[in-house]
Scaffold this motif. Sequence first.
Motif, mmCIF file in Angstrom:
data_model
loop_
_atom_site.group_PDB
_atom_site.id
_atom_site.type_symbol
_atom_site.label_atom_id
_atom_site.label_comp_id
_atom_site.label_asym_id
_atom_site.label_seq_id
_atom_site.Cartn_x
_atom_site.Cartn_y
_atom_site.Cartn_z
ATOM 1 N N LEU C 168 -67.681 29.167 -69.814
ATOM 2 C CA LEU C 168 -66.794 29.563 -68.715
ATOM 3 C C LEU C 168 -67.358 29.145 -67.357
ATOM 4 O O LEU C 168 -66.628 28.959 -66.403
ATOM 5 C CB LEU C 168 -66.671 31.084 -68.714
ATOM 6 N N ARG C 169 -68.676 29.039 -67.316
ATOM 7 C CA ARG C 169 -69.357 28.904 -66.033
ATOM 8 C C ARG C 169 -68.833 27.758 -65.180
ATOM 9 O O ARG C 169 -68.513 27.946 -64.007
ATOM 10 C CB ARG C 169 -70.851 28.714 -66.277
ATOM 11 N N ALA C 170 -68.726 26.577 -65.796
ATOM 12 C CA ALA C 170 -68.319 25.410 -65.028
ATOM 13 C C ALA C 170 -66.920 25.608 -64.453
ATOM 14 O O ALA C 170 -66.667 25.327 -63.277
ATOM 15 C CB ALA C 170 -68.367 24.170 -65.911
ATOM 16 N N ASP C 171 -66.023 26.134 -65.298
ATOM 17 C CA ASP C 171 -64.635 26.350 -64.857
ATOM 18 C C ASP C 171 -64.574 27.325 -63.695
ATOM 19 O O ASP C 171 -63.949 27.066 -62.677
ATOM 20 C CB ASP C 171 -63.802 26.923 -66.011
ATOM 21 N N VAL C 172 -65.225 28.481 -63.892
ATOM 22 C CA VAL C 172 -65.157 29.521 -62.863
ATOM 23 C C VAL C 172 -65.814 29.011 -61.582
ATOM 24 O O VAL C 172 -65.322 29.242 -60.482
ATOM 25 C CB VAL C 172 -65.830 30.820 -63.356
ATOM 26 N N GLY C 173 -66.930 28.284 -61.750
ATOM 27 C CA GLY C 173 -67.616 27.723 -60.589
ATOM 28 C C GLY C 173 -66.679 26.814 -59.809
ATOM 29 O O GLY C 173 -66.591 26.883 -58.582
ATOM 30 N N ARG C 174 -65.949 25.996 -60.529
ATOM 31 C CA ARG C 174 -64.998 25.088 -59.873
ATOM 32 C C ARG C 174 -63.910 25.889 -59.159
ATOM 33 O O ARG C 174 -63.549 25.591 -58.028
ATOM 34 C CB ARG C 174 -64.371 24.149 -60.913
ATOM 35 N N ASP C 175 -63.428 26.931 -59.827
ATOM 36 C CA ASP C 175 -62.397 27.793 -59.217
ATOM 37 C C ASP C 175 -62.898 28.381 -57.904
ATOM 38 O O ASP C 175 -62.190 28.386 -56.897
ATOM 39 C CB ASP C 175 -62.035 28.955 -60.153
ATOM 40 N N ILE C 176 -64.123 28.892 -57.952
ATOM 41 C CA ILE C 176 -64.682 29.495 -56.746
ATOM 42 C C ILE C 176 -64.773 28.460 -55.641
ATOM 43 O O ILE C 176 -64.377 28.689 -54.496
ATOM 44 C CB ILE C 176 -66.097 30.075 -57.030
ATOM 45 N N HIS C 192 -80.257 30.969 -59.499
ATOM 46 C CA HIS C 192 -81.513 30.420 -59.995
ATOM 47 C C HIS C 192 -81.224 29.200 -60.859
ATOM 48 O O HIS C 192 -82.120 28.561 -61.370
ATOM 49 C CB HIS C 192 -82.257 31.464 -60.828
ATOM 50 N N ASP C 193 -79.927 28.908 -61.022
ATOM 51 C CA ASP C 193 -79.512 27.855 -61.939
ATOM 52 C C ASP C 193 -79.219 26.589 -61.138
ATOM 53 O O ASP C 193 -78.267 26.537 -60.357
ATOM 54 C CB ASP C 193 -78.259 28.317 -62.690
ATOM 55 N N GLN C 194 -80.050 25.556 -61.350
ATOM 56 C CA GLN C 194 -79.914 24.378 -60.494
ATOM 57 C C GLN C 194 -78.636 23.603 -60.774
ATOM 58 O O GLN C 194 -78.064 23.012 -59.863
ATOM 59 C CB GLN C 194 -81.146 23.486 -60.622
ATOM 60 N N ASP C 195 -78.137 23.638 -62.028
ATOM 61 C CA ASP C 195 -76.893 22.918 -62.323
ATOM 62 C C ASP C 195 -75.746 23.520 -61.528
ATOM 63 O O ASP C 195 -74.932 22.815 -60.920
ATOM 64 C CB ASP C 195 -76.575 22.984 -63.824
ATOM 65 N N GLU C 196 -75.697 24.866 -61.564
ATOM 66 C CA GLU C 196 -74.707 25.596 -60.802
ATOM 67 C C GLU C 196 -74.808 25.241 -59.320
ATOM 68 O O GLU C 196 -73.813 24.951 -58.657
ATOM 69 C CB GLU C 196 -75.055 27.087 -60.944
ATOM 70 N N ALA C 197 -76.038 25.238 -58.827
ATOM 71 C CA ALA C 197 -76.272 24.956 -57.417
ATOM 72 C C ALA C 197 -75.805 23.544 -57.071
ATOM 73 O O ALA C 197 -75.095 23.343 -56.087
ATOM 74 C CB ALA C 197 -77.745 25.132 -57.096
ATOM 75 N N MET C 198 -76.199 22.588 -57.882
ATOM 76 C CA MET C 198 -75.846 21.202 -57.624
ATOM 77 C C MET C 198 -74.335 21.030 -57.632
ATOM 78 O O MET C 198 -73.776 20.304 -56.826
ATOM 79 C CB MET C 198 -76.448 20.293 -58.704
ATOM 80 N N ALA C 199 -73.670 21.746 -58.571
ATOM 81 C CA ALA C 199 -72.232 21.556 -58.719
ATOM 82 C C ALA C 199 -71.465 22.138 -57.544
ATOM 83 O O ALA C 199 -70.397 21.632 -57.194
ATOM 84 C CB ALA C 199 -71.755 22.210 -60.014
ATOM 85 N N MET C 200 -71.966 23.203 -56.937
ATOM 86 C CA MET C 200 -71.133 23.919 -55.979
ATOM 87 C C MET C 200 -71.521 23.731 -54.519
ATOM 88 O O MET C 200 -70.705 23.943 -53.642
ATOM 89 C CB MET C 200 -71.174 25.421 -56.318
#
Lengths: 285, 346, 378
Positions: C168-176, C192-200
């Motif tokens: 779900l993470r990628a989708d919700v991250g994109r939504d946000i 603390h998650d660099q993928d999340e950070a890089m993506a957003m």
Amino acid sequence: MDAAGERRQGAAAATFLAPATLVVMVMLMAPLLLLLRFSLNRYDRTELMIETVTGANYLRFFSDPFYIGVMRTTLAVAALSTLLCLLLGLPLAYRLARMQSRWKTACMLGIVLPLFIGSTVRMVGWMILFAHGGVIDAVARWFNGRGMEVMYTSFAVIAGIVSINLPFVVLTIQSTIETIDTRLEEAAGSLGAPPARMFWRIVWPLALPGTATAGILCFILAMNAYATPYLLGGPRFQMMAPLLYWEFSTNNNWPFASALALLLMTTTLLMTACANWIIPARYRA
Amino acid sequence: MSECSLSRRALLAGAAATPLLGGTARAEDEQMVIATWGGDYANLLRANVDEPLVAPLHIKVVQDLGDEDPRVAKMYAQRRLPRGADDVVCVQAVRAYELEASGLLEKLDATKVPNMAHVVPNLRTDFYAPHIYSPQVIIYNPDKIKEPPKTFSDLLDPKYKGRVGVGDVNYFYIMMAAALATSGDVTKVDTADAKALAMKLNANGLRLYPSTDSIGAGIKSGEIDVGIMWMARVVMWQNAGIPVKAAFQTEGSVLYMSGMVVPKNAPNKPAAYKYLNAMLEAPAQRAFAEKMGYLPTVDNSPLSGKISDQLAMPQPAPKLFMPDYSIVGKLQTDTSEWWKKNMQRS
Amino acid sequence: MSRLSLDRLEKRYGDTVAVGSVSLDIAEGELVVLLGPSGCGKTTTLRMVAGFIDATAGDVRLDGASILALPPHRREMGLVFQSYALFPHLTVARNIAFGLEMRGTPRPARDARVAEMLRLTRLESLADRLPRNLSGGQQQRVALARALAINPRVLLLDEPLSNLDAALRADVGRDIRLLQRASGLTTIMVTHDQDEAMAMADRLVVMKDGFVQQTGTQEEVYERPATPFVAGFIGRANMLGGALSDGIFAVEDTTLHLAGRYAATGPATLALRPERLSLGPPGPAVPGSVAGTVELASYLGAIREHLVRIGPDRRIVVRDATAGPARLHHAGESVAVRWGVDAERLFDAAEMPLMDLNPPGWSVKPGHSRLDAIQQQQ
């Protein structure tokens, strides 16, 4: 596990629990049944108790404004001291639950410690404070020149009951508030709720089950208070527990005392049920 | 108070049991139980009766301490048992008559209690061994009251408003005093006149104290200046430094009396008789007079020294009334009911 | 829309520094991610901005005005908690309406705003549910809707995705990200998650032990990490400690030939990006190479991963795209690992990055090794 096995285990558990349950039921129910039986008997001065089945003892209670008045006083004192306990206990419990520092242990100890001292001993403390020429009287005399009579007043009784019940109330509510995530309070704050509104809209409804439990506990204790009204209320302050003890021991009227005991218990249960009924279902624990 | 006395009693029961288990008592000692008030009274019994007079008879006395009401209730509860718990029970005279009327008491065999012969004749009955007695008097603080009240009715004076105190536990004696003041007959406690007098006293700001001791405390703290109490208490309070004096009512004084009875189902009646006899011995009687200010119930125990001055009757001699407890005993329940519903109303 | 600046913001507990002098300017509508391992001070920083923790020193300014003295409820910040912190006794709609009620928004306006937020977060059908009857993703959306409903001046996101399933993470991250973009909200997110950070993120702030290691765009922190920690934390890197002298990087008995030229000599740390390394047949010791033996080879779908032993107890990871021409080597095969200047980053003993002295023309487009460039030139 298959259904048969589950049944077997259930049956085994029931077998093991049955004696304990039976003992508890007997210990709990037998005195009550005995009380009920006594309350239907007739009092006689020389014979003490004559076995019969009569509602006369109950009729006597309901037809005599004196006894109704004592019950009313008891209810009023219990309700008022419960209210005061909650008003004082809720903020205390909240502060205690949200305390982080090492003082928390000390404060908890401060709340619990009075419970280690018998309530009668604590009453003696109040008697010294309230007595004629006692601390309150002396301070009042210094201010108004006349002093203040506190001993043998309803104020003294309620103060005594509140002091005895407050630790129970604080500990009960505190344990509920501990379970409320502090992030909820922060969330409410970030959404623009000042502390007081935050408390009323978030903490209060979520602490309601615990608060209700505390209130019911306090109410039951106050309804059955004996030492406090006896020692701080004096002979002119009538509450149910001292009255029924007096009927039992001074007058040796066991049937009427039994009826009074059952009436007190029934009233307490009814009030408790009402309190439970008032609380919205979604808040119930 | 029940919590306190219950736990105290439980403790004492435990303490009483220890000697039995510990075997400190000599093997040939028999045992008896006396149910009595705690405090000074029990201590004096132990020091002046149990130890010097009963122990040499190889009788080990166990005290069962508590208030009078539960003590009597226990007798009623155990009335059908073949063996009760207590051999001797201490009660006020009125309770003794009530118990006798209910058929719970053993007829005392005067031959087994030789000292009964010395009991003042008008105190003597065949079911009750009178131990101590004292006239009920008006007490007052001499520092505050220059002209002491002379009669019960004097207490209705507005100048005593809120300054008069009596013990709630002594309600029956207050009512007998009221009866005496209104009719000259102590047994007329249930007359409208006696009740009206009590109500008038109540209306004058009467203070009800839950215990006898708290009356003394009330005088000491200046809460009250006047009261109605036994003479004995006046002596005790004087010895404790409380400014208090006694005044005998012109209508006369009711005699408060306390003593001992033997239940019909007492387990050790021979020991009980020996105990009653010891209690009536002159030295034991004198000790109670000296320490508690009660008058001896026997004629062979003359008082001397300070106590004889303190207990000396004024001249002319006051009228003293021993109530006919066989009459008033029957009125107690109704009177207590009436007191609760009328006098205890604030 | 607001401009937020942190000025030497500091939090100390006795002698312990939780946050040490953080300075940061966040432009209107910018999403800045505070990134770092747990205990790095990122959450403390966020909570100081929200007003739940008092700063020891420094300042927080919103559009130039200090908000440090304001209590949380007057800071007008929309906050989404890691645990969502939904009010369990209120329905979804009442949760979203809470902030508006606190502001005294009239009923019609409030209802309209709640309806709008429900629509934006696709929660219309759940409006009357209690939070406990929602899935994690739904709860997350309610939390976001509740924070956005009040039109906050700044949006604060505290690990908003960490309680969600990986799927779900990628989708919700994109939504946000889309919602934040659409509303143009100045945002700080903590993760603390660099993928999340890089993506957003628009910009990353990498933190460690209470201090900012590096602030920059994804490309900046990835391509030019300021410290060995950043090099290791952002993306992946083979980190080797050794000694640098004249184009040679010696790790005990192993010798690596560096792609760039460096003036410094002495102890240093070398970071090599696995995905910028390539494998080839053993060959001469050209710049940007080291000899080794394949120990493990894995085919991972989009990429291949080789574990290459370059010394007695020294291994590096090499990853390349399966779409490329290379093949999967087998274990035991002798190979040469090769790389270009863009794959390597050197730090001196003081953890300061060392600069390549080659003229800019030497540097080549990412993805091509310097060897190729030399060959092309020849």
